[in-house]
Design a protein around this motif. Structure first.
Motif, PDB file in Angstrom:
ATOM      1  N   ARG A   1      -8.426 -11.796   0.505  1.00 29.86           N
ATOM      2  CA  ARG A   1      -8.021 -11.256   1.997  1.00 29.86           C
ATOM      3  C   ARG A   1      -8.493 -12.225   3.294  1.00 29.86           C
ATOM      4  NH1 ARG A   1     -10.555  -7.035   0.409  1.00 29.86           N
ATOM      5  NH2 ARG A   1     -12.722  -7.582   1.590  1.00 29.86           N
TER       6      ARG A   1
ATOM      7  N   GLU B   1      -3.002  -1.888   7.274  1.00 25.81           N
ATOM      8  CA  GLU B   1      -3.417  -2.676   6.098  1.00 25.81           C
ATOM      9  C   GLU B   1      -3.627  -1.979   4.704  1.00 25.81           C
ATOM     10  OE1 GLU B   1      -5.732  -6.498   8.209  1.00 25.81           O
ATOM     11  OE2 GLU B   1      -6.949  -4.790   7.436  1.00 25.81           O
TER      12      GLU B   1
ATOM     13  N   ARG C   1     -11.879  -9.932  -1.813  1.00 24.03           N
ATOM     14  CA  ARG C   1     -12.269 -10.524  -0.649  1.00 24.03           C
ATOM     15  C   ARG C   1     -11.862 -11.992  -0.134  1.00 24.03           C
ATOM     16  NH1 ARG C   1     -17.180 -13.166  -0.631  1.00 24.03           N
ATOM     17  NH2 ARG C   1     -18.128 -13.217  -2.437  1.00 24.03           N
TER      18      ARG C   1
ATOM     19  N   GLN D   1      -0.022 -12.047   3.005  1.00 21.35           N
ATOM     20  CA  GLN D   1      -0.472 -11.586   1.716  1.00 21.35           C
ATOM     21  C   GLN D   1      -0.588 -12.306   0.642  1.00 21.35           C
ATOM     22  OE1 GLN D   1       1.895  -8.419  -0.096  1.00 21.35           O
ATOM     23  NE2 GLN D   1       0.167  -7.545  -1.324  1.00 21.35           N
TER      24      GLN D   1
ATOM     25  N   SER E   1       0.753  -1.190  -0.045  1.00 21.91           N
ATOM     26  CA  SER E   1       0.064   0.016   0.100  1.00 21.91           C
ATOM     27  C   SER E   1       0.943   1.154   0.213  1.00 21.91           C
ATOM     28  CB  SER E   1      -0.885   0.044   0.976  1.00 21.91           C
ATOM     29  OG  SER E   1      -1.797  -1.137   0.894  1.00 21.91           O
TER      30      SER E   1
ATOM     31  N   GLU F   1      -4.882  -9.666  -8.595  1.00 24.18           N
ATOM     32  CA  GLU F   1      -5.507  -9.554  -7.151  1.00 24.18           C
ATOM     33  C   GLU F   1      -4.623  -9.861  -6.152  1.00 24.18           C
ATOM     34  OE1 GLU F   1      -9.832 -10.659  -8.646  1.00 24.18           O
ATOM     35  OE2 GLU F   1      -8.419 -12.340  -8.580  1.00 24.18           O
ATOM     36  N   THR F   2      -4.818  -9.374  -5.168  1.00 19.45           N
ATOM     37  CA  THR F   2      -4.294  -9.667  -3.665  1.00 19.45           C
ATOM     38  C   THR F   2      -5.153  -9.377  -2.672  1.00 19.45           C
ATOM     39  OG1 THR F   2      -2.105  -9.087  -2.570  1.00 19.45           O
ATOM     40  CG2 THR F   2      -3.390  -7.241  -3.281  1.00 19.45           C
ATOM     41  N   GLY F   3      -4.854 -10.072  -1.548  1.00 17.70           N
ATOM     42  CA  GLY F   3      -5.551  -9.945  -0.224  1.00 17.70           C
ATOM     43  C   GLY F   3      -4.673 -10.012   0.839  1.00 17.70           C
TER      44      GLY F   3
ATOM     45  N   SER G   1      -7.903  -5.381  -4.987  1.00 13.19           N
ATOM     46  CA  SER G   1      -8.143  -6.106  -3.634  1.00 13.19           C
ATOM     47  C   SER G   1      -9.196  -7.163  -3.847  1.00 13.19           C
ATOM     48  CB  SER G   1      -8.372  -5.291  -2.619  1.00 13.19           C
ATOM     49  OG  SER G   1      -8.649  -5.890  -1.475  1.00 13.19           O
TER      50      SER G   1
ATOM     51  N   PHE H   1      -1.093  -1.963   1.686  1.00 14.03           N
ATOM     52  CA  PHE H   1      -1.633  -2.296   0.194  1.00 14.03           C
ATOM     53  C   PHE H   1      -1.124  -1.080  -0.831  1.00 14.03           C
ATOM     54  CE2 PHE H   1      -5.357  -1.685  -2.587  1.00 14.03           C
ATOM     55  CZ  PHE H   1      -5.396  -2.812  -3.533  1.00 14.03           C
TER      56      PHE H   1
END
Length: 239
Positions: A121, A95, A118, A225, A16, A203-205, A116, A99
């Motif tokens: 995550r 967080e 869900r 992550q 982030s 994408e990431t969480g 992001s 990100f």
């Protein structure tokens, strides 16, 4: 290059943005201002980084556990709240900062930003919380589930025919548990950096669990992550 309090030890599998300042200063990013907290000594660890794909279920180990240095990653942009210590009170803000730092780093290296997700995550939060609650630090939990199993359990792949997932983990306290310190540690490790910059990921969480595997209470946080990419199975009409 700014130097942090000199202690850390690493263990990871892996987000982030913000501004940095020293001793009581402030930083601004996208209209938000954060005050840098007083310096406190800390310690932390990274694990190895892993990757699995639909053609190589893996997991492929990209980096083995190694000590973290106190060096901020060269060229890392700034994000609001990047210097906040990880703890329960700061959870949402750190967080978001991690990100932001992840996507700023990707942009600086010609990569598209990650969205992001869900489900990713949820997998990251469950793993980070599990490491703190059960006092272990690994991509494989005491029940034998690895990152791929966790992401599948979160139903991230669905009916995708092609997919790729990766995971970075870290734990830190004090100055070594801030978003900027954690993301820098990942960047300074070739395997974790590979996950952060992989062109295939879309994408990431990212999640923080208050506490560390060695101390479930008090300041500090444990990070996970997840990274992912997936493509849908062709519809019956196109087969």
């Amino acid at each position: 290059m700014r130097r942090l309090a000199p202690w850390i030890a690493i263990v990871a599998l892996v987000a982030s943005c913000g501004g940095s300042s020293t001793g009581g200063g402030s930083s601004t990013s996208t209209g938000r201002t954060s005050t840098t907290p007083a310096k406190t000594k800390g310690k932390g660890q990274l694990g190895d980084a892993t990757e699995s794909t639909s053609t190589h279920k893996g997991p492929l180990v990209l980096a083995t556990a190694a000590p973290v240095t106190n060096v901020i990653a060269k060229g890392l942009a700034h994000c609001a709240d990047e210097d906040l210590p990880a703890n329960a009170a700061n959870r949402t803000r750190v967080e978001a900062a991690a990100f932001c730092l992840t996507n700023k780093f990707r942009a600086a290296n010609g990569r598209r930003p990650l969205k992001s997700n869900r489900r990713l995550r949820a997998a990251a939060r469950a793993h980070a919380s599990n490491m703190v609650a059960n006092h272990f630090f690994s991509h494989t939990d005491p029940g034998g589930r690895d990152a791929l199993a966790r992401v599948k359990a979160a139903k991230y792949m669905g009916r995708s025919q092609d997919w790729m997932v990766g995971e970075n983990i870290a734990s830190g306290q004090g100055d070594l548990g801030t978003p900027r310190s954690i993301v820098s540690a990942w960047i300074n490790s070739p395997g974790h950096r590979r996950n952060l910059l992989n062109r295939r990921y879309r994408e990431t969480g990212l999640a923080l669990a208050p506490g560390t595997p060695s101390a479930s209470s008090g300041d500090g946080g444990t990070w996970a992550q997840e990274f992912g990419q997936r493509s849908r199975v062709a519809s019956a009409r196109r087969r």
